[in-house]
Motif scaffolding. Structure first.
Motif, PDB file in Angstrom:
ATOM      1  N   GLY A  96       0.825  -1.201   0.000  1.00 31.33           N
ATOM      2  CA  GLY A  96       0.000   0.000   0.000  1.00 31.33           C
ATOM      3  C   GLY A  96       0.861   1.252   0.000  1.00 31.33           C
ATOM      4  N   GLN A  97       1.953   1.232   0.782  1.00 31.07           N
ATOM      5  CA  GLN A  97       2.894   2.357   0.789  1.00 31.07           C
ATOM      6  C   GLN A  97       3.512   2.554  -0.581  1.00 31.07           C
ATOM      7  N   LEU A  98       3.808   1.453  -1.253  1.00 33.52           N
ATOM      8  CA  LEU A  98       4.396   1.547  -2.595  1.00 33.52           C
ATOM      9  C   LEU A  98       3.485   2.350  -3.520  1.00 33.52           C
ATOM     10  N   LEU A  99       2.201   2.022  -3.515  1.00 33.42           N
ATOM     11  CA  LEU A  99       1.261   2.718  -4.396  1.00 33.42           C
ATOM     12  C   LEU A  99       1.132   4.192  -4.021  1.00 33.42           C
ATOM     13  N   ARG A 100       1.006   4.490  -2.722  1.00 31.12           N
ATOM     14  CA  ARG A 100       0.853   5.883  -2.291  1.00 31.12           C
ATOM     15  C   ARG A 100       2.101   6.700  -2.575  1.00 31.12           C
ATOM     16  N   THR A 101       3.272   6.104  -2.328  1.00 20.16           N
ATOM     17  CA  THR A 101       4.521   6.829  -2.529  1.00 20.16           C
ATOM     18  C   THR A 101       4.759   7.118  -4.006  1.00 20.16           C
ATOM     19  N   ALA A 102       4.541   6.113  -4.844  1.00 25.14           N
ATOM     20  CA  ALA A 102       4.719   6.316  -6.287  1.00 25.14           C
ATOM     21  C   ALA A 102       3.778   7.412  -6.785  1.00 25.14           C
ATOM     22  N   TRP A 103       2.533   7.380  -6.332  1.00 23.22           N
ATOM     23  CA  TRP A 103       1.566   8.389  -6.754  1.00 23.22           C
ATOM     24  C   TRP A 103       2.011   9.787  -6.310  1.00 23.22           C
ATOM     25  N   THR A 104       2.481   9.907  -5.068  1.00 23.44           N
ATOM     26  CA  THR A 104       2.897  11.216  -4.547  1.00 23.44           C
ATOM     27  C   THR A 104       4.032  11.805  -5.369  1.00 23.44           C
ATOM     28  N   TYR A 105       5.061  11.020  -5.629  1.00 25.58           N
ATOM     29  CA  TYR A 105       6.225  11.537  -6.350  1.00 25.58           C
ATOM     30  C   TYR A 105       5.934  11.785  -7.826  1.00 25.58           C
ATOM     31  N   ILE A 106       5.080  10.966  -8.430  1.00 24.92           N
ATOM     32  CA  ILE A 106       4.779  11.142  -9.859  1.00 24.92           C
ATOM     33  C   ILE A 106       3.772  12.264 -10.070  1.00 24.92           C
ATOM     34  N   ALA A 107       2.666  12.222  -9.335  1.00 25.14           N
ATOM     35  CA  ALA A 107       1.594  13.196  -9.544  1.00 25.14           C
ATOM     36  C   ALA A 107       2.021  14.613  -9.184  1.00 25.14           C
ATOM     37  N   SER A 108       2.942  14.767  -8.231  1.00 22.38           N
ATOM     38  CA  SER A 108       3.387  16.099  -7.814  1.00 22.38           C
ATOM     39  C   SER A 108       4.433  16.687  -8.758  1.00 22.38           C
ATOM     40  N   GLY A 109       4.907  15.890  -9.711  1.00 24.19           N
ATOM     41  CA  GLY A 109       5.954  16.346 -10.614  1.00 24.19           C
ATOM     42  C   GLY A 109       7.345  16.243 -10.027  1.00 24.19           C
ATOM     43  N   THR A 110       7.444  15.699  -8.807  1.00 22.26           N
ATOM     44  CA  THR A 110       8.729  15.636  -8.113  1.00 22.26           C
ATOM     45  C   THR A 110       9.687  14.645  -8.762  1.00 22.26           C
ATOM     46  N   LEU A 111       9.190  13.483  -9.142  1.00 19.68           N
ATOM     47  CA  LEU A 111      10.069  12.443  -9.674  1.00 19.68           C
ATOM     48  C   LEU A 111      10.795  12.913 -10.931  1.00 19.68           C
ATOM     49  N   GLY A 112      10.066  13.528 -11.846  1.00 25.99           N
ATOM     50  CA  GLY A 112      10.682  13.990 -13.085  1.00 25.99           C
ATOM     51  C   GLY A 112      11.775  15.017 -12.839  1.00 25.99           C
ATOM     52  N   ARG A 113      11.546  15.943 -11.889  1.00 22.76           N
ATOM     53  CA  ARG A 113      12.552  16.959 -11.576  1.00 22.76           C
ATOM     54  C   ARG A 113      13.769  16.352 -10.883  1.00 22.76           C
ATOM     55  N   LEU A 114      13.534  15.370 -10.010  1.00 26.24           N
ATOM     56  CA  LEU A 114      14.657  14.706  -9.348  1.00 26.24           C
ATOM     57  C   LEU A 114      15.546  13.991 -10.355  1.00 26.24           C
ATOM     58  N   MET A 115      14.949  13.399 -11.380  1.00 29.18           N
ATOM     59  CA  MET A 115      15.728  12.691 -12.395  1.00 29.18           C
ATOM     60  C   MET A 115      16.584  13.661 -13.201  1.00 29.18           C
ATOM     61  N   ARG A 116      16.152  14.902 -13.329  1.00 28.90           N
ATOM     62  CA  ARG A 116      16.955  15.911 -14.023  1.00 28.90           C
ATOM     63  C   ARG A 116      18.095  16.412 -13.151  1.00 28.90           C
ATOM     64  N   LEU A 117      18.014  16.130 -11.867  1.00 32.06           N
ATOM     65  CA  LEU A 117      19.026  16.598 -10.926  1.00 32.06           C
ATOM     66  C   LEU A 117      20.164  15.583 -10.819  1.00 32.06           C
ATOM     67  N   ARG A 118      19.866  14.401 -10.309  1.00 28.70           N
ATOM     68  CA  ARG A 118      20.835  13.319 -10.198  1.00 28.70           C
ATOM     69  C   ARG A 118      20.106  12.000 -10.390  1.00 28.70           C
ATOM     70  N   LYS A 119      20.594  11.171 -11.304  1.00 28.65           N
ATOM     71  CA  LYS A 119      19.898   9.915 -11.570  1.00 28.65           C
ATOM     72  C   LYS A 119      20.198   8.849 -10.519  1.00 28.65           C
ATOM     73  N   GLY A 120      21.391   8.907  -9.885  1.00 28.02           N
ATOM     74  CA  GLY A 120      21.770   7.879  -8.925  1.00 28.02           C
ATOM     75  C   GLY A 120      20.776   7.691  -7.794  1.00 28.02           C
ATOM     76  N   PRO A 121      20.470   8.752  -7.031  1.00 27.59           N
ATOM     77  CA  PRO A 121      19.518   8.576  -5.928  1.00 27.59           C
ATOM     78  C   PRO A 121      18.106   8.272  -6.401  1.00 27.59           C
ATOM     79  N   VAL A 122      17.750   8.703  -7.612  1.00 23.97           N
ATOM     80  CA  VAL A 122      16.424   8.359  -8.130  1.00 23.97           C
ATOM     81  C   VAL A 122      16.357   6.868  -8.444  1.00 23.97           C
ATOM     82  N   ILE A 123      17.450   6.330  -9.008  1.00 24.52           N
ATOM     83  CA  ILE A 123      17.507   4.883  -9.236  1.00 24.52           C
ATOM     84  C   ILE A 123      17.429   4.138  -7.909  1.00 24.52           C
ATOM     85  N   ALA A 124      18.128   4.681  -6.891  1.00 16.75           N
ATOM     86  CA  ALA A 124      18.048   4.067  -5.562  1.00 16.75           C
ATOM     87  C   ALA A 124      16.627   4.107  -5.033  1.00 16.75           C
TER      88      ALA A 124
END
Length: 409
Positions: A96-124
């Motif tokens: 359940g946390q997996l679904l909520r967390t993925a939704w939070t980071y994707i829907a807020s636009g955060t994940l895409g911006r983090l990937m433009r910053l550093r890919k290593g921690p996003v892969i982690a």
């Protein structure tokens, strides 16, 4: 207080704020004991540990380093009980946390911006998602195989196969998923999922229990600033770095840093600030970053390394969060340069041990450069003096990338 003022240190108070870690804080004492001995042997200084007095958790250090004799009193500011509470959920709660967390980071636009910053921690960050989905696929596959076999037996016995198939599938899949959870010490999928879910659950804000604990940390540090010591040094590692930002900001706002008191230093190590500060509800953190970056009551040095795939290496946490004020002074962003400060043999040994590398800032270097954790925490120079005149890394990233820049009033 001028953060660049020279001050010889004979007594120091060190407050260490760990990252998201459910383990008893004694691990940090043992880590310091082991790695300090290794660094002392490599660098030719003397350093001895002794038990701390009182009810707090920590240790004392007597060191003879760089021509000075220094006594340092360490205290771990503990929030591992809050971490353990976050990790109480079982298999179903974690998915359940997996679904909520993925939704939070994707829907807020955060994940895409983090990937433009550093890919290593996003892969982690994506690792636990991928690993948990793979575990689910394996569990369902084995469950389907066992259920199919049970269904065929039921048909052979003259009964309906479906009545045997689905219960067996569910039982086997549940058993496999539970086995994965119990052996997570090797895979870290559940641990990391809980970590990222902790940040996402409140959209970057702190839960009330953590806010209350940060207030306690502030009181502990404020008391140390009234003692007869030469420096109070706050060390924040990993997610402990952004907690330290808020603690120190609150301390200064409240006027609890005496003008004639000890030097105040802040050392952030392996920081992952953007994982929090880019989220929509991280308004307090963004305000604290902007505030602390312009203060002259302290010196703030941020140490990361491109070889650490779990940190936002050489990213100015204030600037990339989009809140850098015009009069920004801090942090001084420098690299621990693992490929240079570790010998080729040691680097080959550690290169693919990602979680171990994330703790290298607290460990011995066999080719130490200007960053040495044990000289910083037990040497005769304040943090400000040790890095006075040191230029920021030329590779520092300062481009504002956070999708959310509003701050708390």
């Amino acid at each position: 207080m001028d953060g660049s003022a020279m001050r010889q240190v004979r007594r120091r108070r060190v407050f260490y704020i760990p990252g998201f870690d459910p383990i008893h804080p004694r691990r940090y004492r043992e880590l310091y004991r082991r790695e300090a001995a290794a660094q002392a042997a490599l660098s030719g200084f003397d350093l001895e540990l002794s038990p701390a007095q009182g009810r707090r958790f920590g240790w004392n250090v007597a060191a003879r380093v760089e021509g000075g004799e220094v006594r340092a009193e360490f205290e771990v500011l503990v929030w591992s009980d809050i971490v353990r509470d976050q990790m109480q959920g079982g298999v179903v709660a974690t998915y359940g946390q997996l679904l909520r967390t993925a939704w939070t980071y994707i829907a807020s636009g955060t994940l895409g911006r983090l990937m433009r910053l550093r890919k290593g921690p996003v892969i982690a960050a994506l690792y636990p998602v991928v690993m948990l989905l793979m575990q689910l696929a394996v569990a369902l596959g084995l469950g389907a195989f066992a259920g199919g076999f049970a269904g065929r037996l039921a048909v052979w016995a003259g009964g309906p196969g479906a009545l045997a198939f689905w219960p067996v599938l569910a039982l086997v899949a549940a058993a496999v998923l539970e086995a994965f959870r119990r052996h997570d010490r090797r895979l870290f999928a559940y641990y990391l999922m809980h970590d990222y879910a902790f940040a996402a659950r409140w959209g970057g804000a702190n839960p009330p229990a953590l806010d209350a604990r940060l207030a306690e940390f502030e009181t502990r540090i404020a008391a140390a600033l009234t003692e007869d010591v030469d420096e109070v040094l706050v060390v924040g590692h990993s997610s402990g770095a952004h907690l330290a930002v808020s603690v120190l900001s609150g301390l200064i706002r409240a006027g609890r840093v005496p003008e004639s008191g000890p030097a105040l230093g802040f050392l952030s190590l392996g920081q992952v600030v953007p994982m929090m500060s880019f989220l929509p509800e991280a308004r307090r953190l963004r305000a604290d970053l902007a505030y602390l970056s312009a203060r002259d009551e302290l010196a703030w040095v941020d140490v990361t390394a491109p070889g650490d795939g779990c940190a936002f290496a050489l990213c100015d946490p204030v600037a990339v969060s989009g809140v850098a004020p015009k009069d920004q002074r801090w942090p001084l962003v420098i690299s621990a340069a693992f490929t240079q400060t570790l010998s080729p043999a040691r680097w080959r040994e550690l290169r693919w041990r990602f979680f171990r590398l994330h703790f290298q800032y607290l460990c011995a270097f066999d080719r130490p450069g200007d960053y040495d954790y044990f000289r910083v925490t037990a040497g005769p120079l304040t943090l400000a003096e040790r890095f006075a005149g040191r230029a920021a890394s030329r590779s520092t990233i300062r481009r504002a990338l956070s999708p959310h820049v509003t701050v708390a009033a």
